[in-house]
Design an enzyme around this catalytic site. Sequence first.
Site, PDB file in Angstrom:
ATOM      1  N   CYS A  28       0.277   3.669   2.576  1.00  9.34           N
ATOM      2  CA  CYS A  28       0.647   3.207   4.080  1.00  9.34           C
ATOM      3  C   CYS A  28       2.349   3.681   4.186  1.00  9.34           C
ATOM      4  O   CYS A  28       2.650   3.736   5.184  1.00  9.34           O
ATOM      5  CB  CYS A  28       0.570   1.502   4.333  1.00  9.34           C
ATOM      6  N   CYS A  36       0.892  -1.150  -0.015  1.00  4.24           N
ATOM      7  CA  CYS A  36       0.072  -0.022  -0.054  1.00  4.24           C
ATOM      8  C   CYS A  36       0.954   1.347  -0.020  1.00  4.24           C
ATOM      9  O   CYS A  36       1.561   1.479   0.841  1.00  4.24           O
ATOM     10  CB  CYS A  36      -0.921  -0.070   1.273  1.00  4.24           C
TER      11      CYS A  36
END
Length: 106
Positions: A29, A26
């Site tokens: 992230c 991600c």
Amino acid sequence: MKELQEHELDHIEDDVYLLYLYTPFCGTCQLASKMLTVVKEMLPDVAFYQNNVNYSPTFAKAYQIESVPCFLLFKGGKMVERGYAFHSVSYLYELIKQKSSSASHL
């Protein structure tokens, strides 16, 4: 941030801690992790942990994690904040500082 496995998540003993939930591929992230690394240095009284939710499906379901990145802030064993929008380092710093020093709960 210390990486925790699913079986460790319900056994954290710090009075105030932030649990950062992510998945490795991600992109958002990765940015959120860098922001939290900076905030961690500014808030030494708050413990910071991270967990790859790909390996923690039971925990993610129990805490109704809707997406990543996500953070859960705990104080005195109770969740006091859940966040999905990380905005900025200053936003995170102020939010965590305020929630970790106040008696407010979700």
